[in-house]
Motif scaffolding. Structure first.
Motif, PDB file in Angstrom:
ATOM      1  N   LEU A 262      -7.641  -1.997  -8.984  1.00 53.36           N
ATOM      2  CA  LEU A 262      -7.853  -0.704  -8.533  1.00 53.36           C
ATOM      3  C   LEU A 262      -9.149  -0.304  -8.522  1.00 53.36           C
ATOM      4  O   LEU A 262      -9.348   0.077  -9.925  1.00 53.36           O
ATOM      5  N   ALA A 263     -10.058  -0.129  -7.646  1.00 53.03           N
ATOM      6  CA  ALA A 263     -11.413   0.610  -7.975  1.00 53.03           C
ATOM      7  C   ALA A 263     -11.012   2.187  -7.616  1.00 53.03           C
ATOM      8  O   ALA A 263     -10.351   2.612  -6.703  1.00 53.03           O
ATOM      9  N   LEU A 264     -11.458   2.932  -8.448  1.00 51.79           N
ATOM     10  CA  LEU A 264     -11.066   4.331  -8.448  1.00 51.79           C
ATOM     11  C   LEU A 264     -12.327   5.246  -8.176  1.00 51.79           C
ATOM     12  O   LEU A 264     -13.459   5.162  -8.907  1.00 51.79           O
ATOM     13  N   GLU A 265     -12.119   6.384  -7.572  1.00 55.47           N
ATOM     14  CA  GLU A 265     -13.067   7.507  -7.202  1.00 55.47           C
ATOM     15  C   GLU A 265     -12.147   8.650  -7.260  1.00 55.47           C
ATOM     16  O   GLU A 265     -11.177   8.946  -6.757  1.00 55.47           O
TER      17      GLU A 265
ATOM     18  N   ILE B 134       0.966  -1.147  -0.132  1.00 57.36           N
ATOM     19  CA  ILE B 134       0.060   0.098  -0.010  1.00 57.36           C
ATOM     20  C   ILE B 134       0.982   1.270   0.095  1.00 57.36           C
ATOM     21  O   ILE B 134       0.604   2.325  -0.446  1.00 57.36           O
ATOM     22  N   GLU B 135       2.079   1.221   0.674  1.00 53.48           N
ATOM     23  CA  GLU B 135       2.839   2.437   0.665  1.00 53.48           C
ATOM     24  C   GLU B 135       3.239   2.664  -0.609  1.00 53.48           C
ATOM     25  O   GLU B 135       3.583   3.857  -1.167  1.00 53.48           O
ATOM     26  N   ALA B 136       3.645   1.884  -1.549  1.00 54.91           N
ATOM     27  CA  ALA B 136       4.311   1.853  -2.798  1.00 54.91           C
ATOM     28  C   ALA B 136       3.104   2.333  -3.584  1.00 54.91           C
ATOM     29  O   ALA B 136       3.603   3.528  -4.565  1.00 54.91           O
ATOM     30  N   LEU B 137       1.813   2.001  -3.772  1.00 54.23           N
ATOM     31  CA  LEU B 137       0.750   2.428  -4.424  1.00 54.23           C
ATOM     32  C   LEU B 137       0.497   3.997  -4.052  1.00 54.23           C
ATOM     33  O   LEU B 137       0.340   4.969  -4.814  1.00 54.23           O
ATOM     34  N   GLU B 138       0.457   4.451  -2.689  1.00 56.51           N
ATOM     35  CA  GLU B 138       0.490   5.802  -2.186  1.00 56.51           C
ATOM     36  C   GLU B 138       1.414   6.542  -2.711  1.00 56.51           C
ATOM     37  O   GLU B 138       1.137   7.909  -3.085  1.00 56.51           O
TER      38      GLU B 138
ATOM     39  N   PHE C 217       0.375  12.970  -8.287  1.00 57.64           N
ATOM     40  CA  PHE C 217      -0.598  13.923  -8.102  1.00 57.64           C
ATOM     41  C   PHE C 217      -0.220  14.716  -6.796  1.00 57.64           C
ATOM     42  O   PHE C 217      -0.820  14.506  -5.806  1.00 57.64           O
ATOM     43  N   PRO C 218       0.833  15.511  -6.730  1.00 59.32           N
ATOM     44  CA  PRO C 218       1.326  15.920  -5.697  1.00 59.32           C
ATOM     45  C   PRO C 218       0.344  16.953  -4.569  1.00 59.32           C
ATOM     46  O   PRO C 218       0.548  17.212  -3.411  1.00 59.32           O
ATOM     47  N   ASP C 219      -0.413  17.656  -5.361  1.00 61.43           N
ATOM     48  CA  ASP C 219      -1.503  18.619  -4.727  1.00 61.43           C
ATOM     49  C   ASP C 219      -2.771  17.818  -4.390  1.00 61.43           C
ATOM     50  O   ASP C 219      -3.733  18.568  -3.956  1.00 61.43           O
ATOM     51  N   ALA C 220      -2.868  16.574  -4.453  1.00 59.92           N
ATOM     52  CA  ALA C 220      -3.909  16.022  -4.313  1.00 59.92           C
ATOM     53  C   ALA C 220      -4.160  15.508  -2.878  1.00 59.92           C
ATOM     54  O   ALA C 220      -3.486  15.089  -2.377  1.00 59.92           O
ATOM     55  N   GLN C 221      -5.657  15.133  -2.726  1.00 56.43           N
ATOM     56  CA  GLN C 221      -6.102  14.389  -1.290  1.00 56.43           C
ATOM     57  C   GLN C 221      -6.322  12.908  -1.831  1.00 56.43           C
ATOM     58  O   GLN C 221      -7.083  12.861  -2.676  1.00 56.43           O
ATOM     59  N   ILE C 222      -5.516  12.072  -1.154  1.00 54.38           N
ATOM     60  CA  ILE C 222      -5.606  10.742  -1.667  1.00 54.38           C
ATOM     61  C   ILE C 222      -5.712   9.874  -0.390  1.00 54.38           C
ATOM     62  O   ILE C 222      -5.270  10.043   0.676  1.00 54.38           O
ATOM     63  N   GLU C 223      -6.762   9.078  -0.377  1.00 59.65           N
ATOM     64  CA  GLU C 223      -6.987   7.964   0.500  1.00 59.65           C
ATOM     65  C   GLU C 223      -6.916   6.646  -0.293  1.00 59.65           C
ATOM     66  O   GLU C 223      -7.479   6.609  -1.412  1.00 59.65           O
ATOM     67  N   VAL C 224      -6.239   5.603   0.244  1.00 60.37           N
ATOM     68  CA  VAL C 224      -6.107   4.220  -0.155  1.00 60.37           C
ATOM     69  C   VAL C 224      -6.577   3.239   0.674  1.00 60.37           C
ATOM     70  O   VAL C 224      -6.081   3.463   1.955  1.00 60.37           O
TER      71      VAL C 224
ATOM     72  N   ASP D 129      -4.547  -8.424   0.786  1.00 63.30           N
ATOM     73  CA  ASP D 129      -3.814  -9.200   0.218  1.00 63.30           C
ATOM     74  C   ASP D 129      -2.647  -8.535  -0.588  1.00 63.30           C
ATOM     75  O   ASP D 129      -1.807  -9.043  -1.540  1.00 63.30           O
ATOM     76  N   GLY D 130      -2.967  -7.138  -0.543  1.00 55.43           N
ATOM     77  CA  GLY D 130      -1.959  -6.227  -1.497  1.00 55.43           C
ATOM     78  C   GLY D 130      -2.117  -6.241  -3.038  1.00 55.43           C
ATOM     79  O   GLY D 130      -1.429  -5.790  -3.727  1.00 55.43           O
ATOM     80  N   ASP D 131      -3.271  -6.901  -3.249  1.00 49.76           N
ATOM     81  CA  ASP D 131      -3.646  -6.995  -4.915  1.00 49.76           C
ATOM     82  C   ASP D 131      -4.900  -5.992  -5.113  1.00 49.76           C
ATOM     83  O   ASP D 131      -5.192  -5.926  -6.397  1.00 49.76           O
ATOM     84  N   HIS D 132      -5.740  -5.952  -4.071  1.00 49.61           N
ATOM     85  CA  HIS D 132      -7.036  -5.221  -4.368  1.00 49.61           C
ATOM     86  C   HIS D 132      -7.259  -3.945  -3.528  1.00 49.61           C
ATOM     87  O   HIS D 132      -7.370  -4.016  -2.259  1.00 49.61           O
ATOM     88  N   TYR D 133      -7.101  -3.229  -4.287  1.00 53.12           N
ATOM     89  CA  TYR D 133      -7.390  -1.617  -3.557  1.00 53.12           C
ATOM     90  C   TYR D 133      -8.404  -0.769  -4.084  1.00 53.12           C
ATOM     91  O   TYR D 133      -9.036  -0.968  -5.438  1.00 53.12           O
ATOM     92  N   LYS D 134      -8.614   0.427  -3.339  1.00 50.15           N
ATOM     93  CA  LYS D 134      -9.645   1.493  -3.699  1.00 50.15           C
ATOM     94  C   LYS D 134      -8.809   2.600  -3.374  1.00 50.15           C
ATOM     95  O   LYS D 134      -8.406   2.836  -2.113  1.00 50.15           O
TER      96      LYS D 134
END
Length: 77
Positions: free
Chosen positions: A69-72, A5-9, A16-23, A29-34
């Motif tokens: 990766l589910a995205l909003e 998760i740290e690598a994804l974040e 996107f350095p100026d973004a609000q990001i929540e993961v 399992d390290g394979d399925h993220y939102k």
């Protein structure tokens, strides 16, 4: 091999350095993220283009190290 998760974040914050990001790890399992990303970079863009920008920031990891990766995505109000 799963993507921590740290690598994804880190990849999302680099793209996107100026973004609000929540993961969230959806399956533990390290394979399925939102990811929820609110960035000025998305202003005026259709959702498909927003998601394409996210995939580009992940530099080919989706479908490889990152299985799902589910995205909003949205621009700030």
């Amino acid at each position: 091999m799963p993507m921590p998760i740290e690598a994804l974040e880190a990849a999302l914050r680099e793209g996107f350095p100026d973004a609000q990001i929540e993961v969230q790890d959806l399956a533990g399992d390290g394979d399925h993220y939102k990811a929820r990303i609110v960035s000025p970079a998305f202003k005026g863009l259709p959702r498909v283009k927003q998601h394409q920008l996210v995939y580009a920031a992940l530099k080919g990891r989706v479908g490889g190290e990152l299985h799902a990766l589910a995205l909003e995505t949205s621009a700030p109000a």
